[in-house]
Design an enzyme around this catalytic site. Structure first.
Site, short mmCIF file in Angstrom:
data_model
loop_
_atom_site.label_atom_id
_atom_site.label_comp_id
_atom_site.label_asym_id
_atom_site.label_seq_id
_atom_site.Cartn_x
_atom_site.Cartn_y
_atom_site.Cartn_z
N ASP A 40 41.45 1.54 30.60
CA ASP A 40 40.87 2.39 31.10
C ASP A 40 39.66 1.39 32.21
O ASP A 40 41.00 0.74 33.10
CB ASP A 40 39.63 2.00 30.02
CG ASP A 40 38.64 3.02 29.20
OD1 ASP A 40 37.66 2.88 30.99
OD2 ASP A 40 38.88 3.03 28.37
N ASP A 66 42.82 3.17 37.22
CA ASP A 66 41.83 4.86 37.12
C ASP A 66 42.77 6.04 37.45
O ASP A 66 43.06 5.23 38.29
CB ASP A 66 41.19 4.78 38.69
CG ASP A 66 40.44 5.64 38.76
OD1 ASP A 66 40.25 6.93 38.66
OD2 ASP A 66 39.15 5.29 39.41
N VAL A 67 42.34 6.77 36.24
CA VAL A 67 43.71 7.80 36.18
C VAL A 67 43.75 8.45 37.29
O VAL A 67 44.58 9.68 37.40
CB VAL A 67 43.22 8.30 34.79
CG1 VAL A 67 43.78 7.53 33.60
CG2 VAL A 67 42.32 9.00 34.59
N TYR A 168 34.48 20.99 30.46
CA TYR A 168 35.31 20.52 29.72
C TYR A 168 35.86 21.04 29.20
O TYR A 168 37.50 21.15 28.99
CB TYR A 168 34.54 19.82 28.67
CG TYR A 168 35.38 18.59 27.85
CD1 TYR A 168 35.18 18.08 28.26
CD2 TYR A 168 35.17 20.00 26.21
CE1 TYR A 168 36.03 16.79 26.92
CE2 TYR A 168 35.76 18.47 25.58
CZ TYR A 168 36.74 17.66 25.50
OH TYR A 168 37.07 16.55 25.13
N LYS A 172 40.24 21.29 28.97
CA LYS A 172 41.29 20.91 27.92
C LYS A 172 42.71 22.44 27.90
O LYS A 172 43.68 22.07 27.33
CB LYS A 172 39.98 20.91 26.58
CG LYS A 172 39.56 19.02 26.72
CD LYS A 172 40.24 18.20 26.55
CE LYS A 172 40.20 16.95 26.76
NZ LYS A 172 40.76 16.00 27.17
N THR A 206 32.02 9.82 19.68
CA THR A 206 32.67 8.41 20.88
C THR A 206 31.63 8.78 21.84
O THR A 206 30.43 9.15 21.85
CB THR A 206 33.96 9.22 20.87
OG1 THR A 206 34.07 10.62 22.24
CG2 THR A 206 34.73 8.85 19.75
#
Length: 315
Positions: A40, A66-67, A168, A172, A206
């Site tokens: 994370d 850091d993705v 978003y 996805k 979340t």
């Protein structure tokens, strides 16, 4: 076919592992006797999550990652292999939620860049860094976290009443397409490495609802904001004012889905049939009939209709 029925002693890597679904998955993997690598960008939360696993007797390590930066994800893969000697399950779960406002042509370009870099490039980076490791080992599982919001169809009206963000659901939808392509490419090689797409169902408690709290400086907003930042409290209040009861899906239930999906080698990691399945059916019917997209709904699950001139709508 993959045959990873017994997960004891296997190694799982989970991005976005400091909280929410990622933390729940890490804990569930630990309960199966797996070694866990949590990744994370949130340092303090990552330390807390890793320490909590260790307190439960799980062999776990936290790696700040850091993705959006491939070199960071590549370092994560090397650290996991160096620490545990292998990687068996990779969960590309890190994600950021809705921060944009207004209609999509009004969205801040910085919002688009942040959403794409985390939600799409983050998955691509995970695939590129880890799949070669899994292929060399001869088996393994890649689980990419998706959403019905985009994976099925975009939610048209958002939690605050105006048009929902387009950022978003677009990302996805891309995650679903990426995972379908990955499934096919792996099948072509004859490997026992498998791809899965996770659809966490229901309403989830979340931090993704309040992603703006952890917005990196490199993706700082370039436009003045006209509506308040979204909070989970305000979202729940709107649901209740509309007469809709909010019942959160336990994150442990989502984590169970993942473990069960790995054991069953299920591409679609989804819960039991739900009302959202109707969107899939209506979308398929609309495509086959060459009709209008009448399957689009608002966040409450009702037909979107014409957006009201409320927060997030016309200004």
């Amino acid at each position: 076919m993959a045959t990873m029925k017994d997960l004891r002693g296997k190694v799982a890597v989970v991005t976005g592992g400091a909280g929410g679904i990622g933390r729940a998955m890490g804990r569930r993997f630990g309960q199966e006797g797996m070694k866990v690598v949590l990744a994370d960008v949130l340092v303090e939360s990552l330390e807390q999550a890793t320490r909590a696993l260790a307190d439960e007797g799980v062999e776990a390590v936290g790696v700040v990652t850091d993705v959006t930066d491939y070199s960071s994800v590549e370092s994560l893969a090397k650290e996991a292999v160096s620490r545990f000697g292998a990687v068996d399950v990779v969960c590309n779960n890190a994600g950021t939620g809705a921060v944009s406002e207004g209609y999509m042509w009004e969205h801040d370009l910085a919002d688009w860049r942040w959403g794409i870099d985390v939600n799409v490039l983050g998955v691509i980076h995970g695939i590129k860094a880890f799949v070669p490791v899994l292929l060399e080992q001869g088996e393994g599982h890649v689980v990419n976290t998706c959403s019905g919001n985009g994976g099925f169809a975009p939610i048209a009206r958002g939690a605050m009443g105006g048009p929902a963000t387009a950022v978003y659901p677009m990302t996805k939808a891309a995650v679903l397409c990426l995972t379908e392509s990955l499934y096919t490419h792996l099948e072509m090689t004859g490997t026992r490495v498998r791809a899965h797409v996770l659809f966490p169902g229901g309403f989830l408690n979340t931090g993704i609802w309040e992603s703006w709290r952890h917005r990196p400086q490199q993706y700082a907003a370039t436009q003045e904001r006209h509506t308040p930042d979204q909070t989970l409290e305000r979202v729940v209040a709107r649901f209740e004012s509309a007469g809709a009861h909010v019942e959160f899906t336990p994150l442990e239930t989502v984590a169970d889905q993942v473990v069960e999906g790995i054991r069953a080698d299920s591409f679609w990691m989804m819960g039991p049939p739900a009302a959202s399945d109707q969107v899939v059916s209506k979308k398929a019917a609309s495509i086959l009939a060459r009709g209008e997209p009448d399957y689009l709904v608002d966040v409450l699950g009702t037909h979107a209709g014409t957006a009201s001139e409320t927060e997030g709508g016309k200004r």
